[in-house]
Design a protein around this motif. Structure first.
Motif, mmCIF file in Angstrom:
data_model
loop_
_atom_site.group_PDB
_atom_site.id
_atom_site.type_symbol
_atom_site.label_atom_id
_atom_site.label_comp_id
_atom_site.label_asym_id
_atom_site.label_seq_id
_atom_site.Cartn_x
_atom_site.Cartn_y
_atom_site.Cartn_z
ATOM 1 N N SER A 12 0.841 -1.213 0.000
ATOM 2 C CA SER A 12 0.000 0.000 0.000
ATOM 3 C C SER A 12 0.869 1.253 0.000
ATOM 4 O O SER A 12 1.863 1.330 0.721
ATOM 5 C CB SER A 12 -0.914 0.007 1.232
ATOM 6 O OG SER A 12 -1.740 -1.131 1.248
ATOM 7 N N GLN A 13 0.481 2.256 -0.806
ATOM 8 C CA GLN A 13 1.241 3.502 -0.917
ATOM 9 C C GLN A 13 0.473 4.707 -0.392
ATOM 10 O O GLN A 13 1.027 5.798 -0.306
ATOM 11 C CB GLN A 13 1.633 3.749 -2.390
ATOM 12 C CG GLN A 13 2.474 2.644 -3.013
ATOM 13 C CD GLN A 13 3.804 2.449 -2.296
ATOM 14 O OE1 GLN A 13 4.338 3.379 -1.672
ATOM 15 N NE2 GLN A 13 4.343 1.228 -2.360
ATOM 16 N N ARG A 14 -0.786 4.494 -0.046
ATOM 17 C CA ARG A 14 -1.609 5.571 0.524
ATOM 18 C C ARG A 14 -2.413 5.000 1.693
ATOM 19 O O ARG A 14 -2.644 3.793 1.766
ATOM 20 C CB ARG A 14 -2.583 6.143 -0.520
ATOM 21 C CG ARG A 14 -1.920 6.972 -1.613
ATOM 22 C CD ARG A 14 -2.992 7.572 -2.523
ATOM 23 N NE ARG A 14 -2.439 8.543 -3.446
ATOM 24 C CZ ARG A 14 -1.939 8.227 -4.638
ATOM 25 N NH1 ARG A 14 -1.949 6.965 -5.047
ATOM 26 N NH2 ARG A 14 -1.453 9.181 -5.419
ATOM 27 N N PHE A 15 -2.846 5.884 2.573
ATOM 28 C CA PHE A 15 -3.668 5.438 3.697
ATOM 29 C C PHE A 15 -4.943 4.755 3.208
ATOM 30 O O PHE A 15 -5.430 3.807 3.819
ATOM 31 C CB PHE A 15 -4.037 6.620 4.591
ATOM 32 C CG PHE A 15 -2.935 7.045 5.516
ATOM 33 C CD1 PHE A 15 -2.312 6.125 6.358
ATOM 34 C CD2 PHE A 15 -2.514 8.368 5.567
ATOM 35 C CE1 PHE A 15 -1.302 6.509 7.220
ATOM 36 C CE2 PHE A 15 -1.505 8.771 6.432
ATOM 37 C CZ PHE A 15 -0.894 7.835 7.259
ATOM 38 N N ALA A 31 -4.334 13.180 13.100
ATOM 39 C CA ALA A 31 -3.139 13.826 13.652
ATOM 40 C C ALA A 31 -2.503 14.752 12.619
ATOM 41 O O ALA A 31 -2.056 15.862 12.947
ATOM 42 C CB ALA A 31 -2.140 12.768 14.106
ATOM 43 N N ILE A 32 -2.471 14.299 11.355
ATOM 44 C CA ILE A 32 -1.883 15.123 10.281
ATOM 45 C C ILE A 32 -2.757 16.349 10.035
ATOM 46 O O ILE A 32 -2.255 17.483 9.900
ATOM 47 C CB ILE A 32 -1.738 14.286 8.993
ATOM 48 C CG1 ILE A 32 -0.688 13.193 9.197
ATOM 49 C CG2 ILE A 32 -1.343 15.181 7.815
ATOM 50 C CD1 ILE A 32 -0.642 12.170 8.073
ATOM 51 N N LYS A 33 -4.077 16.160 9.985
ATOM 52 C CA LYS A 33 -4.982 17.280 9.732
ATOM 53 C C LYS A 33 -4.921 18.325 10.845
ATOM 54 O O LYS A 33 -4.977 19.539 10.596
ATOM 55 C CB LYS A 33 -6.424 16.762 9.598
ATOM 56 C CG LYS A 33 -6.673 15.924 8.359
ATOM 57 C CD LYS A 33 -8.082 15.353 8.375
ATOM 58 C CE LYS A 33 -8.339 14.442 7.193
ATOM 59 N NZ LYS A 33 -9.696 13.816 7.243
ATOM 60 N N MET A 34 -4.801 17.858 12.090
ATOM 61 C CA MET A 34 -4.797 18.770 13.237
ATOM 62 C C MET A 34 -3.405 19.316 13.541
ATOM 63 O O MET A 34 -3.258 20.240 14.348
ATOM 64 C CB MET A 34 -5.337 18.036 14.475
ATOM 65 C CG MET A 34 -6.784 17.580 14.334
ATOM 66 S SD MET A 34 -7.291 16.426 15.650
ATOM 67 C CE MET A 34 -7.153 17.488 17.081
ATOM 68 N N SER A 61 3.468 11.250 3.965
ATOM 69 C CA SER A 61 2.425 12.255 4.196
ATOM 70 C C SER A 61 2.993 13.525 4.820
ATOM 71 O O SER A 61 2.554 14.643 4.516
ATOM 72 C CB SER A 61 1.339 11.677 5.110
ATOM 73 O OG SER A 61 0.709 10.576 4.503
ATOM 74 N N LEU A 62 3.999 13.372 5.682
ATOM 75 C CA LEU A 62 4.595 14.531 6.352
ATOM 76 C C LEU A 62 5.569 15.279 5.456
ATOM 77 O O LEU A 62 5.713 16.498 5.560
ATOM 78 C CB LEU A 62 5.309 14.072 7.627
ATOM 79 C CG LEU A 62 4.418 13.478 8.728
ATOM 80 C CD1 LEU A 62 5.282 12.984 9.882
ATOM 81 C CD2 LEU A 62 3.406 14.507 9.227
ATOM 82 N N THR A 69 -0.077 16.061 4.369
ATOM 83 C CA THR A 69 -1.337 15.688 3.755
ATOM 84 C C THR A 69 -1.628 14.221 4.039
ATOM 85 O O THR A 69 -0.702 13.417 4.175
ATOM 86 C CB THR A 69 -1.303 15.914 2.228
ATOM 87 O OG1 THR A 69 -2.512 15.416 1.643
ATOM 88 C CG2 THR A 69 -0.120 15.211 1.592
ATOM 89 N N VAL A 70 -2.906 13.883 4.119
ATOM 90 C CA VAL A 70 -3.262 12.480 4.332
ATOM 91 C C VAL A 70 -3.219 11.692 3.028
ATOM 92 O O VAL A 70 -3.357 10.465 3.036
ATOM 93 C CB VAL A 70 -4.673 12.356 4.953
ATOM 94 C CG1 VAL A 70 -4.705 12.995 6.327
ATOM 95 C CG2 VAL A 70 -5.727 12.981 4.047
#
Length: 487
Positions: A12-15, A31-34, A61-62, A69-70
């Motif tokens: 998998s390469q994305r959530f 956590a990423i959004k906030m 993502s970071l 971004t998620v």
């Protein structure tokens, strides 16, 4: 172009592509959004459930140019380098082979440098529980006072071995075994994507055999494709993996149900001859019984109650444990089959099913039912009182009259008799037995006579017949010794 293994190619390469770990994906996405990015995470769970995969997606993502971004783009330099494993901002350490203090000191030196191309430097330590105590101590200082822009992700299959001082400074996420249905769905996507012809049942076998590990499922799938010459067929998957077929499991259970020892031994020969691991065979039989209990089949010849299925599973679990330690697995299977058949042997035939030509039987008396349920009775007692169970194991059902079970106690076990005869213990046993028989019953106890007791009893009966009295009693051995001495 070099060949890439399926589990690597379909990682998998994305959530959104992660399978079976929705609770972790949701927490990390929020956590990423906030903007609540911790300095240390602990990912724990069984192998092949996505710990390293999610750690890499989190790093992408970071550090993605569009991030944090998620949904990382997977086309920028940062995403590609992390995906290929050559990013200078994402360092992976295998603690199984780099477990000493020197490796952790070297890693600590790297934390002094700011991120080169991304926003964070992410250190992923796989199999973190393999680190030495000295290495953990060296890591602890960094976790206590983390430099800005540094994130540690510790992945482990054995979180109990991580010192509490480390665990308490991490956000912990527990990965779960992936359900068989989700694994099967993912295998179907891979088969379609790789243009591999497949039979639906073959994917079910692969997903069940993987035991909750998607990585293992993809590895087994790849092995089966090679064995089948580019396709997935049930027979070839069974032969490749060495797993029992549905018919072998069904025939084994039918042999137990019918009391057909010859058929059961024939199935064991077939299983062993096919290269199936005996423990895997028994575990699959247990799984089939579980399905039988949860999803009863009206067309099935086997008409066991839930209590009988539970008792059969209990006996098979004992057999599975024995297979781990004994050097002669076939002998263990054969002895286990005999025990199973003897435990499920019924008293009388009351009707027959014409289509299957198999007798359907019932218990002839309550005492037959008690003897058949004795093992389940002991297991139920064990859950109530381990001590009571340990003492009751030395006893046996003797008779059943007027709704009263007489439990026999072996000669000389006077402590057992006194302990079991206590009213509070009798009440516990009567309550359990009544629930199993679905009617009120009483329990009483009787102790077997020893050799001396039997001799006195016989002498008293003879004396009573001839209107005499007993002066003394001697055993035959003592009489013979006296005769030899006089001679």
């Amino acid at each position: 172009m070099d060949y890439i293994a399926l589990y690597r190619k379909w990682r998998s390469q994305r959530f959104s592509e992660v399978v079976g770990q929705d609770h972790i994906v949701r927490a990390l996405s929020n956590a990423i959004k906030m903007g609540w990015i911790s300095h240390a995470y602990l990912f724990s769970g069984p192998r092949g459930t996505g710990k390293t995969t999610i750690a890499r997606i989190f790093a992408k993502s970071l550090n993605c140019v569009n991030g944090p971004t998620v949904d990382p783009c997977n086309i920028c330099d940062q995403c590609i380098s992390i995906q290929q494993g050559n990013s200078l901002d994402v360092v992976e350490l295998d603690a199984a082979s780099n477990r000493g203090i020197d490796e952790i000191r070297s890693l600590r030196e790297q934390t002094r440098f700011v991120p080169i191309g991304g926003r964070y430097r992410v250190f992923i330590i796989d199999e973190a529980h393999m680190l030495t105590q000295e290495a953990f101590n060296a890591l602890l200082k960094t976790l206590e006072e983390p430099p800005p822009g540094i994130i540690f992700i510790l992945a482990t299959t054995d979180p109990q071995k991580i010192p509490p001082t480390i665990t308490s400074r991490c956000l912990r996420f527990d990965f779960r075994r992936i359900p068989d249905e989700l694994i099967r769905k993912r295998l179907e996507e891979v088969a379609i994507g790789e243009d591999i012809p497949y039979e639906d049942s073959s994917l079910e076998i692969l997903s069940r055999y993987a035991d909750g590990s998607l990585r293992d499922a993809l590895a087994y799938m790849e092995e089966a494709i090679l064995y089948g010459g580019g396709s997935l067929k049930v027979r070839e998957v069974i032969e490749c993996l060495g797993v029992p077929s549905y018919m072998q499991i069904k025939d084994f259970l039918l042999a137990i149900y019918r009391g057909d020892l010859d058929k059961g031994l024939e199935v064991i020969d077939d299983v062993m001859g096919g290269g199936v691991e005996p423990k895997i065979f028994i575990d699959n039989v247990i799984s089939a019984l579980k399905d039988m209990a949860l999803l009863p089949d009206e067309k099935s010849e086997i008409r066991w109650s839930l209590e009988e299925i539970s008792r059969c599973i209990s006996l098979l679990e004992d057999l599975s444990l024995k297979l781990r330690w004994y050097n002669f697995p076939k002998l263990v299977l054969e002895v286990g089959l005999i025990k199973l058949i003897s435990n499920f042997k019924r008293a009388v035939v009351v009707s027959e099913v014409r289509k299957a030509d198999v007798p359907v039987v019932e218990f002839s008396t309550d005492f037959d039912k008690i003897k058949d349920l004795w093992s389940l009775f002991l297991d139920t007692v064990k859950r109530e009182s381990i001590r009571l169970h340990a003492i009751l194991r030395e006893c046996f059902p003797s008779s059943f009259t007027d709704n009263t079970l007489i439990i026999g106690i072996r000669a000389g076990f006077s402590f057992h008799y006194e302990y079991l005869s206590k009213q509070e213990n009798k009440r516990v046993l009567e309550k359990i037995l009544s629930s199993l028989l679905k009617k009120d019953v009483k329990i009483d106890f009787i102790m077997e006579e020893g050799k001396g007791d039997k001799l006195k009893s016989t002498a008293n009966k003879i004396a009573e017949m001839f209107n005499g009295s007993i002066i003394a009693t001697e055993s035959k051995k003592e009489e013979k010794d006296n005769e030899d001495g006089n001679g």
